[in-house]
Design an enzyme around this catalytic site. Structure first.
Site, PDB file in Angstrom:
ATOM      1  N   ASP A 189       0.899  -1.080  -0.144  1.00  0.00           N
ATOM      2  CA  ASP A 189      -0.171   0.082  -0.302  1.00  0.00           C
ATOM      3  C   ASP A 189       0.649   1.248   0.025  1.00  0.00           C
ATOM      4  O   ASP A 189       1.861   1.357   0.876  1.00  0.00           O
ATOM      5  CB  ASP A 189      -0.879  -0.053   1.356  1.00  0.00           C
ATOM      6  CG  ASP A 189      -1.872   0.932   1.511  1.00  0.00           C
ATOM      7  OD1 ASP A 189      -2.947   0.777   0.549  1.00  0.00           O
ATOM      8  OD2 ASP A 189      -1.824   1.930   2.121  1.00  0.00           O
ATOM      9  N   GLU A 219       1.770  -0.599  -5.043  1.00  0.00           N
ATOM     10  CA  GLU A 219       0.854   0.527  -5.403  1.00  0.00           C
ATOM     11  C   GLU A 219       1.633   1.665  -5.270  1.00  0.00           C
ATOM     12  O   GLU A 219       1.784   2.380  -4.325  1.00  0.00           O
ATOM     13  CB  GLU A 219      -0.364   0.507  -4.306  1.00  0.00           C
ATOM     14  CG  GLU A 219      -1.281   1.495  -4.989  1.00  0.00           C
ATOM     15  CD  GLU A 219      -2.051   2.181  -3.639  1.00  0.00           C
ATOM     16  OE1 GLU A 219      -3.187   2.760  -4.088  1.00  0.00           O
ATOM     17  OE2 GLU A 219      -1.671   2.452  -2.616  1.00  0.00           O
TER      18      GLU A 219
HETATM   19  C1  GLC Z   1      -4.236   3.046  -0.592  1.00  0.00           C
HETATM   20  C2  GLC Z   1      -5.441   2.137  -0.722  1.00  0.00           C
HETATM   21  C3  GLC Z   1      -6.502   3.078  -0.159  1.00  0.00           C
HETATM   22  C4  GLC Z   1      -6.152   3.558   1.306  1.00  0.00           C
HETATM   23  C5  GLC Z   1      -4.871   4.227   1.184  1.00  0.00           C
HETATM   24  C6  GLC Z   1      -4.161   4.601   2.665  1.00  0.00           C
HETATM   25  O1  GLC Z   1      -4.061   3.821  -1.549  1.00  0.00           O
HETATM   26  O2  GLC Z   1      -5.766   1.700  -1.798  1.00  0.00           O
HETATM   27  O3  GLC Z   1      -7.786   2.529  -0.026  1.00  0.00           O
HETATM   28  O4  GLC Z   1      -7.194   4.584   1.693  1.00  0.00           O
HETATM   29  O5  GLC Z   1      -3.986   3.444   0.503  1.00  0.00           O
HETATM   30  O6  GLC Z   1      -4.071   3.485   3.060  1.00  0.00           O
END
Ligand code: GLC
Length: 588
Positions: A230, A297
């Protein structure tokens, strides 16, 4: 009249091949189709209205029938759920709302027995404010080792009333909150790039690095096949803490600049230092058997910067969100696909393809909006509503285009049902912190997180035995239910199933793409055409139907028309998978 179609005369076509050697190797993740399970909304076994791990385990057969290779589980760890579990209070335990560690073990074990790999979510940028470390930091004094695990700073101005910088939270509002010290006086400020209940960890701190490595090992020891990391681009902050007052859009990574200026490089996204962390994690995974993987991500600016996370000694994959954020436009999609493949090839990594996830408006609604692309952060009853029919038609066409591409593809639960966004949720039921932190200016992400419909005629459409659901399902979702689509030719579910079977049969995930130009009527502004192995893929994004001749159609995202002399008419917003009838063409 000649029966030779000029369309299929190889002399009349030009092709541009993007060799994709990275997918030629054996590791499963290079070509896998990975299904995102959002535990809150997949299946509820105990009837409390919130999905849970036993519910997922009981429904794993859905994934094998669909034909995916792996599942990625969004967070199920102990958490106050202020950001739907992306606020982790204990990385090594399962939230009682979702089950127990034994339930997680049972899920992993059954998935493996069914031939599915399991990826879990790791949230290293921040913890929950209820994490024991943050509670200890609040109780400790400024300058203490407890505070050093997070990003605490004194404020600016007389009495430190101003935040240390002008940084803004992704969810809206300032990225700093002030604490009350033990003596009851307003004290230091802590950084939270997301909600105030999600304090950022300090990755300059060795204890933080060691702890997250230990968390990796904890789950690797339990048998998981990898991690979705994440906010992988956020961990390291510029230690000079310069001002940078732009708000970043989730997923697209675009930085909002009120004055319309180029915001310049961010002091907290995509800092060079993050790569050292992933080099270290690569080593941790390499110590385990079985091709474990990390997927980033990272909303970095360019395909090259995203690909940097997948250099040979870092992560195995990174989400490439360009396919999702690019408007429904043939020229721009072709460019996005070429750029993604080129950038990932350059580092020997597989490209990834994503159309939907739990942070964006569902594709079948997004593509029905007058303006396509990343879409708004949520849709409410008072907003312009998507054209549902057009959106679904395009989403199916986009899915067949995506699933024919070499590399690895991600599906978000419900996408295989053509599920739309819930665009009329009452504000009272919303939970996304972005809704609250923007003062309701943004509706937020709840509309894509509504519990799945499994059975058209059961309570909560089969999601929970009691009919309870943490978010209301639209009353007309019966037609989207799995049992309403199963075995129904042309249903979205069967369209995905066939696509996944053919993708596997033709080994498309490990193939290479060659753009095909020169098909009659198929200008690059209207039509995307390419081959991958023996398959010809044609997506018609134009307003008029295009005719194909001398092809054997294997699959299509919607009904096709027939023309003279065996012509196949591909209507607007439709993708077709075909095989050239080479023998006929040669004979003629
Ligand atoms: C990422 C997740 C999202 C979350 C954010 C903070 O982007 O996909 O859902 O709110 O991180 O952890």
């Amino acid at each position: 009249m000649t029966t030779t179609s000029p369309a299929l005369d190889p002399e009349a076509l030009t092709t541009t091949t993007l060799v994709h050697p990275a997918t030629a190797e054996a590791q499963w993740w290079r070509s896998a189709v990975i299904y995102q399970v959002y535990p809150r909304s997949f299946a509820d076994s105990d009837g409390d209205g919130l999905g849970d791990l036993p519910g997922i385990t009981a429904r794993l057969g859905h994934l094998t029938r669909l034909g995916v290779d792996a599942l990625w589980l969004s967070p199920f760890y102990t958490s106050p759920q202020r950001d739907a579990g992306y606020d982790v209070a204990d990385y090594r335990s399962v939230d009682p709302r979702f089950g127990t560690l034994a339930d997680a073990d049972a899920l992993i074990e059954k998935a493996h027995r069914l031939g599915l790999r399991v990826i879990v979510d790791l949230v290293p940028n921040h913890t929950s404010s209820e994490h024991a470390w943050f509670q200890a930091a609040l109780a400790a004094a400024p300058g203490s080792p407890e505070r050093a695990r997070y990003v605490f700073r004194d404020g600016k101005g007389p009495g430190g009333e101003q935040p240390p910088t002008n940084w803004r939270s992704v969810f809206g509002g300032p990225a700093w909150s002030r604490v009350t010290e033990a003596d009851g006086r307003p004290g230091q400020w802590y950084l939270h790039l997301f909600d105030a209940t999600q304090p950022d960890l300090n990755w300059e701190n060795d204890e933080v690095r060691a702890e997250l490595e230990s968390v990796l090992r904890f789950w690797l020891d339990r048998g998981v096949d990898g991690f979705r990391v994440d906010v992988a681009h956020g961990l390291v902050k510029d230690q000079s803490f310069p001002d940078w007052g732009h708000r970043t859009d989730m997923v697209s990574g675009d930085d909002e600049d009120d004055a319309g200026h180029d915001p310049g490089p961010s002091p907290y996204w995509d800092q060079p230092g993050v790569h050292d962390i992933y080099r270290r994690w690569h080593q941790v995974l390499a110590g385990y058997d079985g091709d474990r993987c990390l997927v980033a991500e990272a909303w970095a600016d360019t395909p090259e910067k995203i690909a940097a996370y997948t250099r040979p000694d870092e992560m195995q994959q990174a989400f490439n969100f360009d396919y999702l954020t690019t408007p429904w436009d043939a020229t721009r999609l072709r460019e996005a696909i070429t750029d993604g493949l080129t950038a990932s090839d350059a580092v020997g990594a597989p490209c990834t393809w994503v159309m939907s996830n739990h942070d964006v408006v569902r594709a079948s609604s997004r593509l029905g909006l007058p303006e396509t692309g990343k879409g708004p952060n949520g849709i409410g009853a008072d907003d312009p509503q998507p054209d549902a029919e057009l959106g679904l038609r395009r989403a199916r066409a986009a899915a067949l285009l995506m699933l024919a591409l070499p590399g690895s593809a991600y599906l978000y639960q419900g996408e295989e049902l053509g599920l739309p966004e819930h665009t009329t949720l009452p504000d009272e039921v919303r939970e996304d912190p972005a809704f609250f932190r923007t003062g309701a200016a943004e509706k937020g992400r709840d509309g894509c997180r509504v519990p799945l419909p499994w059975e058209a005629d059961a309570p909560a459409f089969g999601f929970s035995p009691t009919g309870a659901t943490w978010l209301p399902q639209p009353a007309d979702w019966g037609g989207f239910a799995v049992d309403a689509q199963k075995g129904v030719p042309g249903s979205t579910y069967e369209t995905y199933r066939t696509a996944l079977r053919l993708r596997r049969d033709f080994r498309l995930g490990t193939g290479s793409l060659a753009w095909v130009d020169g098909l009659p009527d198929c200008t690059a502004e209207r039509v995307l055409a390419f081959t991958n192995r023996e398959l010809l893929v044609l997506a018609n994004l134009g307003a008029e139907a295009v005719a194909l001749r001398d092809v054997e159609v294997l699959h299509a995202s919607g009904p096709l028309g027939g023309g003279l002399d065996g012509e196949v008419l591909v209507p607007h917003d439709t993708t077709v998978w075909a095989r050239l009838r080479r023998d006929d063409a040669e004979r003629d």
